[in-house]
Write a protein that holds these residues in place. Sequence first.
Motif, PDB file in Angstrom:
ATOM      1  N   VAL A 147       0.834  -1.207   0.000  1.00 18.91           N
ATOM      2  CA  VAL A 147       0.000   0.000   0.000  1.00 18.91           C
ATOM      3  C   VAL A 147       0.867   1.255   0.000  1.00 18.91           C
ATOM      4  CG1 VAL A 147      -1.662   1.343   1.347  1.00 18.91           C
ATOM      5  CG2 VAL A 147      -1.976  -1.125   1.076  1.00 18.91           C
ATOM      6  N   LEU A 148       1.887   1.270   0.859  1.00 17.10           N
ATOM      7  CA  LEU A 148       2.741   2.448   0.952  1.00 17.10           C
ATOM      8  C   LEU A 148       3.522   2.680  -0.336  1.00 17.10           C
ATOM      9  CD1 LEU A 148       3.789   4.746   2.659  1.00 17.10           C
ATOM     10  CD2 LEU A 148       5.442   3.173   3.693  1.00 17.10           C
ATOM     11  N   SER A 149       4.029   1.613  -0.933  1.00 29.22           N
ATOM     12  CA  SER A 149       4.768   1.734  -2.188  1.00 29.22           C
ATOM     13  C   SER A 149       3.863   2.262  -3.295  1.00 29.22           C
ATOM     14  CB  SER A 149       5.346   0.371  -2.573  1.00 29.22           C
ATOM     15  OG  SER A 149       6.121   0.464  -3.740  1.00 29.22           O
ATOM     16  N   GLU A 150       2.631   1.749  -3.348  1.00 29.87           N
ATOM     17  CA  GLU A 150       1.670   2.220  -4.349  1.00 29.87           C
ATOM     18  C   GLU A 150       1.328   3.694  -4.124  1.00 29.87           C
ATOM     19  OE1 GLU A 150      -1.455   2.149  -7.353  1.00 29.87           O
ATOM     20  OE2 GLU A 150       0.352   0.961  -6.979  1.00 29.87           O
ATOM     21  N   ALA A 151       1.193   4.089  -2.856  1.00 25.04           N
ATOM     22  CA  ALA A 151       0.881   5.481  -2.544  1.00 25.04           C
ATOM     23  C   ALA A 151       1.996   6.400  -3.017  1.00 25.04           C
ATOM     24  CB  ALA A 151       0.662   5.639  -1.040  1.00 25.04           C
ATOM     25  N   ILE A 152       3.243   6.017  -2.758  1.00 25.56           N
ATOM     26  CA  ILE A 152       4.377   6.840  -3.176  1.00 25.56           C
ATOM     27  C   ILE A 152       4.444   6.954  -4.698  1.00 25.56           C
ATOM     28  CG2 ILE A 152       6.902   6.944  -3.222  1.00 25.56           C
ATOM     29  CD1 ILE A 152       6.823   5.659  -0.413  1.00 25.56           C
ATOM     30  N   GLU A 153       4.225   5.835  -5.374  1.00 23.36           N
ATOM     31  CA  GLU A 153       4.258   5.850  -6.839  1.00 23.36           C
ATOM     32  C   GLU A 153       3.147   6.734  -7.402  1.00 23.36           C
ATOM     33  OE1 GLU A 153       3.955   2.677 -10.579  1.00 23.36           O
ATOM     34  OE2 GLU A 153       4.369   1.965  -8.562  1.00 23.36           O
ATOM     35  N   THR A 154       1.957   6.631  -6.795  1.00 24.77           N
ATOM     36  CA  THR A 154       0.826   7.438  -7.272  1.00 24.77           C
ATOM     37  C   THR A 154       1.061   8.920  -7.029  1.00 24.77           C
ATOM     38  OG1 THR A 154      -0.720   5.609  -6.851  1.00 24.77           O
ATOM     39  CG2 THR A 154      -1.660   7.829  -7.040  1.00 24.77           C
TER      40      THR A 154
END
Length: 355
Positions: A147-154
């Motif tokens: 979730v955190l990795s996806e948030a940073i990428e987004t």
Amino acid sequence: MTEPHETVASLADEVIQGLAESRSALIYAPNTIGKTRLAQHLKNRDPDGVVLYNSFVEDAFTWDNDRVVLKMNPGSELLETIVTQGLDSAIVDNFQFFTSGRIEPRIDFENGEISFGIHTGDDGSTDDIKISRAEESIFVWSVYYSVLSEAIETLSDSPDLRSTDSYDQLTLAVIDDPVSSMDDVRIISVALALSNLVKRASAINLRFVITTHHALFFNVLFNSLRRKSDRAYALTKGTVDGWMLNNQPKDSPFSYHLGIVKDVQGAISANAIERAHFNQFRALLEKTANFLGHTGGWGELLIGPNAALVTKVLNLYSHDRFADIDATNVADEYKEAFKTEFEEFLKAFRWAAGA
């Protein structure tokens, strides 16, 4: 040295103020000092702006031994995110990366459960595997990490190009001791991957607060985040003065243990022994055992008449997930045994505050 804090709110204010000039705060403290309370307070003061990992996140997952599946609470904030963002494949990939193994999770959102197996496509395939406690911890971490990795990428995209606005309000990632039950190799892998997230997030102004009682985890993160924009601290809690957040200039926070001796001695003198002091004692035992090369572990260093009882209580308190919330209730029998063993330890191994 900072001023002592009587409340978690005041302590949290200092942490947030420090983040105004840094991208991360790495905090070392033994269990029951207040890490979980600090992490939860940071989440509560800004629910939409903080993405939190702590023991309560782990509680969203429970093992069903009869059916050999890991049940998950579909109402959990993180689980709602993985459903809406379709992150199940990322979780599987991250779990296999952190475990370096062939075990594959199969996530069933409809029934709210995860099964594990080795799927080779031939007679070597195996379903319904009961994973270890360490692997379970890694799976839960993989959920948060995905979730955190996806948030940073987004958030790295411009607002008009983002696939979702679900992460737009995030300003802080708070991570409280994610490496429980993991071996050293996996602790290092998690630390290095987390440090990479911190570096990636610096471009989008997402800050991090990371707390841990694990010296190796602290050491790897400290050395991976060696920039002026990253700060390291040692958190202490005095019997009278309250919390102190002290700058930690070295990658090994063990000079901090000299202060522990003084704090515990003060608690004994004031007859104010709390659970936190038991965990501080265990930290001293672990440091001394490592330094002296006791392969049998820290238990060998308890040599007084109450060694067996204190060993039992130290193990109990260090694995009590909610001891950080209720850190004061200690039986009189345990206090008396603690006094005896602590004094014997200081005599035998020549520990002294300020030495």
